[in-house]
Design a protein around this motif. Structure first.
Motif, PDB file in Angstrom:
ATOM      1  N   GLY A  92      -8.696   9.034  18.054  1.00 12.54           N
ATOM      2  CA  GLY A  92      -9.830   8.710  18.655  1.00 12.54           C
ATOM      3  C   GLY A  92     -10.631   7.432  19.434  1.00 12.54           C
ATOM      4  O   GLY A  92      -9.336   6.726  20.364  1.00 12.54           O
ATOM      5  N   HIS A  93     -11.272   7.627  20.175  1.00 11.44           N
ATOM      6  CA  HIS A  93     -11.485   7.046  21.006  1.00 11.44           C
ATOM      7  C   HIS A  93     -11.947   5.671  20.492  1.00 11.44           C
ATOM      8  O   HIS A  93     -12.589   5.534  19.500  1.00 11.44           O
ATOM      9  N   VAL A 144     -16.015  16.519  20.651  1.00  8.69           N
ATOM     10  CA  VAL A 144     -15.011  17.453  20.182  1.00  8.69           C
ATOM     11  C   VAL A 144     -15.193  16.203  18.632  1.00  8.69           C
ATOM     12  O   VAL A 144     -15.542  14.791  18.622  1.00  8.69           O
ATOM     13  N   GLY A 145     -14.476  16.674  17.207  1.00 16.09           N
ATOM     14  CA  GLY A 145     -14.000  15.809  16.376  1.00 16.09           C
ATOM     15  C   GLY A 145     -15.472  15.464  15.609  1.00 16.09           C
ATOM     16  O   GLY A 145     -16.289  16.451  15.691  1.00 16.09           O
ATOM     17  N   LYS A 146     -14.974  15.053  14.011  1.00 22.14           N
ATOM     18  CA  LYS A 146     -15.966  15.148  13.205  1.00 22.14           C
ATOM     19  C   LYS A 146     -17.319  14.155  13.542  1.00 22.14           C
ATOM     20  O   LYS A 146     -18.201  13.852  13.052  1.00 22.14           O
ATOM     21  N   GLN A 147     -17.044  13.182  14.746  1.00 19.90           N
ATOM     22  CA  GLN A 147     -18.360  12.002  14.628  1.00 19.90           C
ATOM     23  C   GLN A 147     -18.053  10.742  13.135  1.00 19.90           C
ATOM     24  O   GLN A 147     -19.092  10.669  12.985  1.00 19.90           O
ATOM     25  N   GLU A 148     -17.068  10.548  12.866  1.00 22.99           N
ATOM     26  CA  GLU A 148     -17.375  10.296  12.248  1.00 22.99           C
ATOM     27  C   GLU A 148     -17.283   8.700  11.720  1.00 22.99           C
ATOM     28  O   GLU A 148     -17.461   7.634  11.182  1.00 22.99           O
ATOM     29  N   ASN A 185      -0.641  18.647  18.469  1.00 27.07           N
ATOM     30  CA  ASN A 185      -0.038  18.665  20.025  1.00 27.07           C
ATOM     31  C   ASN A 185      -1.340  20.082  19.913  1.00 27.07           C
ATOM     32  O   ASN A 185      -1.537  21.321  20.494  1.00 27.07           O
ATOM     33  N   VAL A 186      -2.607  19.719  19.852  1.00 24.39           N
ATOM     34  CA  VAL A 186      -4.173  20.009  20.006  1.00 24.39           C
ATOM     35  C   VAL A 186      -5.028  19.485  20.387  1.00 24.39           C
ATOM     36  O   VAL A 186      -5.440  18.363  20.783  1.00 24.39           O
ATOM     37  N   ASP A 187      -5.308  20.085  21.751  1.00 27.21           N
ATOM     38  CA  ASP A 187      -6.874  19.013  22.621  1.00 27.21           C
ATOM     39  C   ASP A 187      -5.907  18.220  23.429  1.00 27.21           C
ATOM     40  O   ASP A 187      -7.065  16.788  22.616  1.00 27.21           O
ATOM     41  N   ASN A 188      -5.007  18.405  23.915  1.00 27.94           N
ATOM     42  CA  ASN A 188      -4.286  16.977  24.029  1.00 27.94           C
ATOM     43  C   ASN A 188      -4.664  15.748  23.035  1.00 27.94           C
ATOM     44  O   ASN A 188      -4.478  15.016  23.918  1.00 27.94           O
ATOM     45  N   GLY A 189      -4.339  15.983  21.875  1.00 33.21           N
ATOM     46  CA  GLY A 189      -3.890  15.198  20.798  1.00 33.21           C
ATOM     47  C   GLY A 189      -5.097  13.794  20.311  1.00 33.21           C
ATOM     48  O   GLY A 189      -5.082  13.063  19.631  1.00 33.21           O
ATOM     49  N   LEU A 190      -6.432  14.620  21.002  1.00 33.21           N
ATOM     50  CA  LEU A 190      -7.648  13.812  20.909  1.00 33.21           C
ATOM     51  C   LEU A 190      -8.098  14.085  19.593  1.00 33.21           C
ATOM     52  O   LEU A 190      -8.947  15.442  18.926  1.00 33.21           O
ATOM     53  N   ASN A 202     -18.223  14.061  28.051  1.00 33.99           N
ATOM     54  CA  ASN A 202     -19.646  12.964  26.360  1.00 33.99           C
ATOM     55  C   ASN A 202     -19.423  11.834  26.305  1.00 33.99           C
ATOM     56  O   ASN A 202     -20.257  10.821  26.290  1.00 33.99           O
ATOM     57  N   ALA A 203     -18.060  11.038  26.053  1.00 34.57           N
ATOM     58  CA  ALA A 203     -17.657   9.837  25.420  1.00 34.57           C
ATOM     59  C   ALA A 203     -17.881   9.582  26.440  1.00 34.57           C
ATOM     60  O   ALA A 203     -17.237   7.694  26.747  1.00 34.57           O
ATOM     61  N   LYS A 204     -17.594   9.551  27.456  1.00 32.82           N
ATOM     62  CA  LYS A 204     -17.347   8.254  29.813  1.00 32.82           C
ATOM     63  C   LYS A 204     -16.180   7.411  29.101  1.00 32.82           C
ATOM     64  O   LYS A 204     -16.459   6.430  29.280  1.00 32.82           O
ATOM     65  N   VAL A 205     -15.468   8.358  28.609  1.00 34.38           N
ATOM     66  CA  VAL A 205     -13.889   7.409  28.645  1.00 34.38           C
ATOM     67  C   VAL A 205     -12.476   7.989  28.862  1.00 34.38           C
ATOM     68  O   VAL A 205     -12.555   9.248  28.596  1.00 34.38           O
TER      69      VAL A 205
END
Length: 377
Positions: free
Chosen positions: A226-227, A236-240, A277-282, A315-318
């Motif tokens: 995650g970022h 993307v992701g679950k925003q946990e 190896n999905v979503d470029n590892g994100l 979206n995350a700006k990173v």
């Protein structure tokens, strides 16, 4: 008639210049706080003019509630930092106490009136000896288990009492030695557990700044990528986990004035190996191990190099890196991410920016240069 016209023109120009001067004088000044660790730098490396504050990390709070340099080198470093003020006489230098692995005795030191007084008196002697301008409390984390630290449920209330007593003692010390105001700051976490175990509303009344550690949001304890320091949530992701913006909003909701909040930046990366190896590892599971190193190393050997491809999360700006052959994901902040974060800081009138840690971008100082360029203008 011509003379009258020239007179009116001169008066108009003078009024315009006065208005511009007033605008310049009332322009908000943001702080740039650089944490400086014990290794990897000399006095010549420190660009004192690009920071308003330096916080040296760390002094040790040892058993019995006494503050002491961790080593002889730390004493030398503190005197060296005092010498760099010649390049920036307004520079404020503070000592940070705690940090991950340095908080074992915070719970004991804050437990009673007498234990707090012992800690504070030791800190005042430390500040005086090294000609410092204040103290930064980096208690990771009140009421929670960490790196072999003692913790109690009453840490929540006692942290606030500790900061109250520090504020009173620092004010008295300033009146005694005519130093001017001594600063009290706190380095604080952003997750739900930290917010639950800390009296943010009460504690913030006594500090000059809250150095919000808006990094390590995803970190070495995670087995999913995650970022580590997103400005906003990804699509993307679950925003946990909270984003930087959400963390700041949470602190403001707890009653912290925006101009006391200092947004944190990481000058290092975090990464994971053996990533799906999905979503470029994100936001993918990792069966491997965690990696972390400086921005200097990242720029020299990883960004669009050696199989690592650069991606930008709009979206995350990173940014982030993905190596499809090695199944390795890396999260970090770059100049572009800093631009968005400074825009957010100015829009919401925060206190400024801080970063961890100076030596991690010391070769090129790309990130510090970008902060200086954007915050000062």
């Amino acid at each position: 008639m011509i003379l009258k016209k020239y007179s009116l023109l001169i008066i108009a120009m003078l009024m315009l210049m006065h208005t511009f001067s007033d605008a310049q004088s009332t322009k908000k000044k943001y702080v740039v706080i650089g944490y400086v660790g014990s290794r990897g730098w000399t006095g010549k490396d420190i660009k004192a003019g690009q920071m308003t504050h330096i916080i040296y990390g760390f002094a040790h709070l040892i058993e019995g509630g006494v503050l002491a340099p961790a080593s002889v080198k730390d004493s030398v470093n503190l005197f060296t930092l005092d010498s760099v003020r010649t390049a920036n006489p307004g520079l404020k230098i503070l000592i940070s106490v705690g940090g991950w692995g340095g908080c074992r005795y915070f719970s004991d030191a804050s437990l009673t009136d007498s234990s707090r007084a012992r800690f504070i008196n030791s800190a005042l002697a430390f500040i005086t000896k090294f000609k410092l301008d204040g103290i930064d409390i980096d208690w990771e984390y009140p009421g929670q288990i960490g790196a072999n630290n003692i913790f109690r449920p009453v840490d929540k209330e006692n942290f606030t009492l500790l900061m109250r007593d520090f504020r009173e003692a620092l004010n008295k010390q300033a009146a005694t030695d005519n130093h001017g105001k001594y600063l009290l700051t706190a380095a604080t976490g952003v997750d739900t557990a930290y917010m639950t175990h800390t009296d943010i509303t009460g504690m913030q009344k006594y500090v000059d700044f809250i150095n919000l550690m808006t990094y390590d949001i995803y970190n070495g304890n995670d087995h999913v990528t995650g970022h580590q320091s997103p400005l906003y949530q990804s699509a993307v992701g679950k925003q946990e986990r909270v984003s930087t913006a959400e963390a700041i909003e949470n602190y403001i909701a707890q009653g912290v004035p925006a101009d006391k909040i200092v947004m944190g930046l990481p000058f290092y990366c975090r990464g994971w190996t053996e990533v799906n190896n999905v979503d470029n590892g994100l936001f993918q599971p990792s069966a491997g191990h965690h990696i972390s190193f400086s921005y200097d190393s990242l720029a020299n050997g990883y960004i669009n190099k050696n199989g690592y491809k650069y991606y930008w999360d709009k979206n995350a700006k990173v940014p982030y890196l993905w190596n499809s052959e090695l199944h390795t994901f890396i999260t970090y902040n770059n100049e572009r991410a800093i631009e968005y974060k400074v825009q957010y800081m100015k829009k919401h009138q925060l206190g400024g920016m801080m970063f961890w840690e100076y030596s991690l971008d010391i070769k090129s100082q790309v990130l510090l240069n970008k902060v200086d360029e954007l915050v000062a203008h």
